[in-house]
Design a protein around this motif. Sequence first.
Motif, mmCIF file in Angstrom:
data_model
loop_
_atom_site.group_PDB
_atom_site.id
_atom_site.type_symbol
_atom_site.label_atom_id
_atom_site.label_comp_id
_atom_site.label_asym_id
_atom_site.label_seq_id
_atom_site.Cartn_x
_atom_site.Cartn_y
_atom_site.Cartn_z
ATOM 1 N N ALA A 93 0.854 -1.139 -0.002
ATOM 2 C CA ALA A 93 -0.004 0.024 0.031
ATOM 3 C C ALA A 93 0.926 1.304 -0.031
ATOM 4 O O ALA A 93 0.756 2.161 0.626
ATOM 5 N N ASP A 94 1.762 1.208 -0.813
ATOM 6 C CA ASP A 94 2.888 2.326 -0.969
ATOM 7 C C ASP A 94 3.188 2.337 -2.330
ATOM 8 O O ASP A 94 2.680 1.591 -3.375
ATOM 9 N N ALA A 95 4.204 3.228 -2.838
ATOM 10 C CA ALA A 95 4.443 3.658 -4.348
ATOM 11 C C ALA A 95 5.825 3.485 -4.404
ATOM 12 O O ALA A 95 6.646 4.119 -3.748
ATOM 13 N N LEU A 96 6.152 3.082 -5.575
ATOM 14 C CA LEU A 96 7.628 3.258 -6.345
ATOM 15 C C LEU A 96 7.729 4.258 -7.533
ATOM 16 O O LEU A 96 8.055 4.359 -8.211
ATOM 17 N N TRP A 97 6.636 5.224 -7.269
ATOM 18 C CA TRP A 97 6.591 6.476 -7.968
ATOM 19 C C TRP A 97 5.632 7.593 -7.550
ATOM 20 O O TRP A 97 5.264 7.379 -6.196
ATOM 21 N N PRO A 98 5.882 8.794 -7.708
ATOM 22 C CA PRO A 98 5.084 9.715 -6.949
ATOM 23 C C PRO A 98 3.533 9.536 -7.060
ATOM 24 O O PRO A 98 3.088 10.074 -8.186
ATOM 25 N N SER A 99 2.935 9.165 -6.255
ATOM 26 C CA SER A 99 1.618 8.829 -6.199
ATOM 27 C C SER A 99 0.942 9.978 -5.302
ATOM 28 O O SER A 99 1.442 10.155 -4.103
ATOM 29 N N PRO A 100 -0.285 10.610 -5.807
ATOM 30 C CA PRO A 100 -1.190 11.364 -4.997
ATOM 31 C C PRO A 100 -1.806 10.684 -3.859
ATOM 32 O O PRO A 100 -2.367 11.248 -3.110
ATOM 33 N N TYR A 101 -1.897 9.263 -3.648
ATOM 34 C CA TYR A 101 -2.601 8.587 -3.137
ATOM 35 C C TYR A 101 -1.955 7.830 -1.854
ATOM 36 O O TYR A 101 -2.643 7.586 -0.994
#
Length: 413
Positions: A93-101
């Motif tokens: 529930a995280d990101a390896l890209w710039p996520s707004p969420y």
Amino acid sequence: MSRRAFSLTALSAIVAASGAMAAGAAPAGARNRNRRYVEREMRGVWVATVANRDWPAKPGQTPDEQRAQLIAHLDTAVSRGLNTVVLQVRPTADALWPSPYEPWSQVLTGTQGQDPGWDPLGTAVEEAHDRGLQLHAWFNPYRIANHTDLGRLTETHPAHEHPDWVVAYGGKLYYNPGLPEVRAFVQRAMLDAVEKYPVDAVHFDDYFYPYPVAGQSFDDDQAYDTHGGGFAVRADWRRDNIDKLILEMAAGIRRIRPGTQFGISPFGVWRNAATDPLGSDTRAGVETYDDLYADTRKWVREGWIDYICPQLYWHIGFAAADYAKLLPWWAEVARGSRTSLYLGEALYKAGDSAQPAAWQDPAELSRHLTLAEDHPEARGHVFFAAKDMAADRIGAMARVVADHYGQPAIPPR
């Protein structure tokens, strides 16, 4: 812990020990001396980021160090004759890209939510395409954390804003698949990457509802009371929740980026034949239909997904889940459908001293590919995982390349 570690835990429940290698098996590659040129065949490798399994080697390295390691994995794939890399870009529930969420993944910097100073997914897509590789973005829909302490999540994590979405189970945190608002949120979070990057596929693994843990129950009572009124049996409601995720995600991908595929790599046993006459000749202790509430056979037969890549992480002759029996079963499931069949291969077991004798033979994996040549529905293989491909402890991958990858191939469409 990687998803394959969970698969290993599940396999501890499989009845019986490893069987011997099938008698009289032909030497790997013996039928490939006059092998035809392959035009379209999946040749892939998974790159797992959860718990820094494959990449980055450790959190907190500089962007240049992490970029160099990523490129090394891509170059290794090219050197092995592969055409696809499946990169895990949303492990918890995280990101390896710039996520707004969702926050930046802690696998990059060691601190969840901290900007790593570069764009790993954007870089991976560009560098993979420059090398003629497809880049499949691998997401885990519902896993939040490999622990149960909400306080360890960054303060901006959606789980803090919506604690009612969260279920603690088996020492981990999950979003509740039974809540429509959860389903909508995780789709928005994943589709953000599809909007931003020309990924060649969206890829889910084997985690839907979590693998069962003895003596524990997944607490979705309130969600079932609120949303499960049309289902007399909770298991049917849970499967419907996952069905909706698959259908809605497929529609979202088509709407945003029509050329992007949607594939899933489930645990390799849908149901045992003893449970369901449509099931495989296996005695697995986990069945995706009953335990993970994922009706993977239906998704193939109904054409809901573009490809399926069951994790057939067992050797030929294994009594409880024989690769040589599961391969034709999955080929029959895929026959006549619009869903391509690829086969997930346990490269990580080759040369592991904790594994049965079959996995000490460098030719075991090559034999899998030889068997698959008799099943036209099997359109390629994906190997777990990247660090094992780079190490190639006993030369099992080198044997696959020598026996089967003498000519280049492009992925099926």
